[in-house]
Design a protein around this motif. Structure first.
Motif, short mmCIF file in Angstrom:
data_model
loop_
_atom_site.label_atom_id
_atom_site.label_comp_id
_atom_site.label_asym_id
_atom_site.label_seq_id
_atom_site.Cartn_x
_atom_site.Cartn_y
_atom_site.Cartn_z
N SER A 1 -24.55 -13.79 27.10
CA SER A 1 -24.71 -12.51 27.79
C SER A 1 -25.59 -12.70 29.03
CB SER A 1 -25.32 -11.47 26.85
OG SER A 1 -26.64 -11.83 26.53
N ILE A 2 -25.47 -11.76 29.94
CA ILE A 2 -26.24 -11.82 31.18
C ILE A 2 -27.44 -10.89 31.02
CG2 ILE A 2 -26.14 -11.47 33.67
CD1 ILE A 2 -23.12 -11.89 33.50
N PRO A 3 -28.65 -11.45 30.98
CA PRO A 3 -29.84 -10.64 30.68
C PRO A 3 -30.35 -9.84 31.89
CG PRO A 3 -30.46 -12.93 31.01
CD PRO A 3 -28.97 -12.86 31.14
N ILE A 4 -29.76 -8.67 32.09
CA ILE A 4 -30.20 -7.81 33.20
C ILE A 4 -30.66 -6.47 32.64
CG2 ILE A 4 -29.50 -6.58 35.28
CD1 ILE A 4 -27.69 -8.85 35.96
N GLN A 5 -31.84 -6.08 33.05
CA GLN A 5 -32.39 -4.77 32.68
C GLN A 5 -32.31 -3.87 33.89
OE1 GLN A 5 -36.59 -4.82 31.84
NE2 GLN A 5 -36.64 -2.67 31.28
N PHE A 6 -31.66 -2.71 33.74
CA PHE A 6 -31.55 -1.76 34.84
C PHE A 6 -32.70 -0.76 34.73
CE2 PHE A 6 -27.62 -2.97 36.77
CZ PHE A 6 -26.94 -3.63 35.76
N PHE A 31 -34.55 -10.82 45.37
CA PHE A 31 -35.81 -11.46 45.72
C PHE A 31 -35.76 -12.97 45.49
CE2 PHE A 31 -37.14 -7.22 45.96
CZ PHE A 31 -38.38 -7.17 46.58
N PRO A 32 -36.50 -13.72 46.28
CA PRO A 32 -36.48 -15.19 46.17
C PRO A 32 -36.93 -15.72 44.81
CG PRO A 32 -37.54 -14.50 48.22
CD PRO A 32 -37.30 -13.27 47.41
N ASP A 33 -37.56 -14.89 43.99
CA ASP A 33 -37.95 -15.37 42.66
C ASP A 33 -36.75 -15.56 41.75
OD1 ASP A 33 -37.19 -12.76 41.97
OD2 ASP A 33 -39.14 -12.19 41.14
N GLY A 34 -35.58 -15.07 42.20
CA GLY A 34 -34.36 -15.21 41.41
C GLY A 34 -34.33 -14.33 40.17
N ARG A 35 -35.19 -13.31 40.14
CA ARG A 35 -35.26 -12.47 38.94
C ARG A 35 -35.34 -10.98 39.24
NH1 ARG A 35 -38.97 -15.34 34.57
NH2 ARG A 35 -37.99 -13.73 33.36
N VAL A 50 -33.37 -10.77 34.41
CA VAL A 50 -33.39 -10.16 35.75
C VAL A 50 -33.62 -8.66 35.60
CG1 VAL A 50 -31.98 -9.66 37.80
CG2 VAL A 50 -31.82 -11.89 36.68
N LYS A 51 -34.41 -8.11 36.51
CA LYS A 51 -34.60 -6.66 36.58
C LYS A 51 -33.88 -6.16 37.82
CE LYS A 51 -38.82 -6.33 33.98
NZ LYS A 51 -40.19 -5.82 33.89
N CYS A 52 -33.08 -5.11 37.65
CA CYS A 52 -32.36 -4.49 38.76
C CYS A 52 -32.89 -3.07 38.93
CB CYS A 52 -30.86 -4.49 38.49
SG CYS A 52 -29.92 -3.73 39.83
N TYR A 53 -33.58 -2.83 40.03
CA TYR A 53 -34.15 -1.52 40.32
C TYR A 53 -33.17 -0.72 41.16
CZ TYR A 53 -38.54 -3.56 38.73
OH TYR A 53 -39.51 -4.17 37.98
N LEU A 54 -32.79 0.44 40.66
CA LEU A 54 -31.90 1.35 41.37
C LEU A 54 -32.76 2.50 41.88
CD1 LEU A 54 -28.99 1.30 38.75
CD2 LEU A 54 -29.21 -0.07 40.83
N LEU A 55 -32.92 2.56 43.20
CA LEU A 55 -33.91 3.45 43.81
C LEU A 55 -33.28 4.50 44.73
CD1 LEU A 55 -36.55 0.77 44.91
CD2 LEU A 55 -36.44 2.03 42.74
N THR A 56 -34.09 5.53 45.01
CA THR A 56 -33.71 6.51 46.03
C THR A 56 -33.95 5.87 47.40
OG1 THR A 56 -35.94 7.42 46.15
CG2 THR A 56 -34.42 8.46 44.58
N ALA A 57 -33.35 6.45 48.43
CA ALA A 57 -33.52 5.93 49.79
C ALA A 57 -34.99 5.97 50.20
CB ALA A 57 -32.67 6.73 50.76
N GLU A 58 -35.68 7.03 49.83
CA GLU A 58 -37.09 7.18 50.21
C GLU A 58 -37.95 6.07 49.61
OE1 GLU A 58 -40.79 10.30 49.60
OE2 GLU A 58 -38.75 11.00 49.21
#
Length: 200
Positions: free
Chosen positions: A19-24, A90-94, A63-71
């Motif tokens: 599995s691909i370990p991504i936290q949204f 990000f260059p950390d690859g995570r 990996v953490k994927c942050y879904l943000l508002t434009a502001e």
């Protein structure tokens, strides 16, 4: 019974490693459709990209994927990214960060933006200490995320002014039109490499 338990544990271990370990992480107040689109892209195309880019002997780091508002995206990253930037790995690859409100204004969907950034993450993690050229990162990300269109390649060729790979091995221009040309030229280079040497 012990044999069954052992087989079950082995199955769980194999499934977990594949599995691909991504936290949204979704900013409060955002529509949940962005996360849903990213999860769907991850479940379908993301797993194919993972299989293609991640060597079997390596295990992907979480990996953490942050879904943000434009502001929030502008407040946190605005001074580090060009105006046309709506996603970054990000260059950390995570870490992936996506501006979910501005994303619909660009020609790509949120799913393609997420997959594009995922390709960067996988390239960073699989290359380990090897520095891959900027143009290679961007060309592969465009190709595997589904952003590539035949007209993208044709427009660069027909313009008559294809940037050199040397000039594309640094951050792309802040001018949106020049950046678009840099992305397309990077894709052209990756397509050429694939034609000449194959996908491997």
């Amino acid at each position: 019974m012990n044999k069954f338990l052992l087989v079950l544990l082995l199955f769980i271990a194999v499934t977990a490693s594949a599995s691909i370990p991504i936290q949204f992480i979704v900013e409060p107040g955002l529509n949940s459709s962005a996360e849903q689109k990213c999860r769907e892209a991850l479940a379908t195309t993301g797993s194919e990209i993972y299989d293609e880019l991640m060597p079997g002997h390596l295990q992907m780091q979480p990996v953490k994927c942050y879904l943000l508002t434009a502001e929030t995206f502008q407040r946190e990253l605005g001074n580090r990214l060009p105006d046309w930037g709506v996603g970054v790995a990000f260059p950390d690859g995570r870490t992936i960060v996506i501006d979910c409100q501005t994303a619909p204004d660009v020609r790509r969907g949120i799913d393609e933006i997420f997959l594009h950034e995922l390709v960067h993450i996988l390239l960073m993690q699989s290359a380990l200490e090897v520095r891959l050229p900027h143009w290679f990162h961007e060309g592969v990300a465009q190709k595997l995320s589904g952003e590539w269109r035949v007209k993208d390649t044709l427009s660069v060729i027909l313009s008559g002014r294809v940037p050199s790979l040397y000039s594309l091995d640094k951050p792309f221009p802040s001018n949106a039109a020049w950046a678009d040309k840099a992305y397309r030229a990077s894709l052209l280079a990756v397509n050429f490499l694939e034609q000449e040497y194959g996908r491997e």
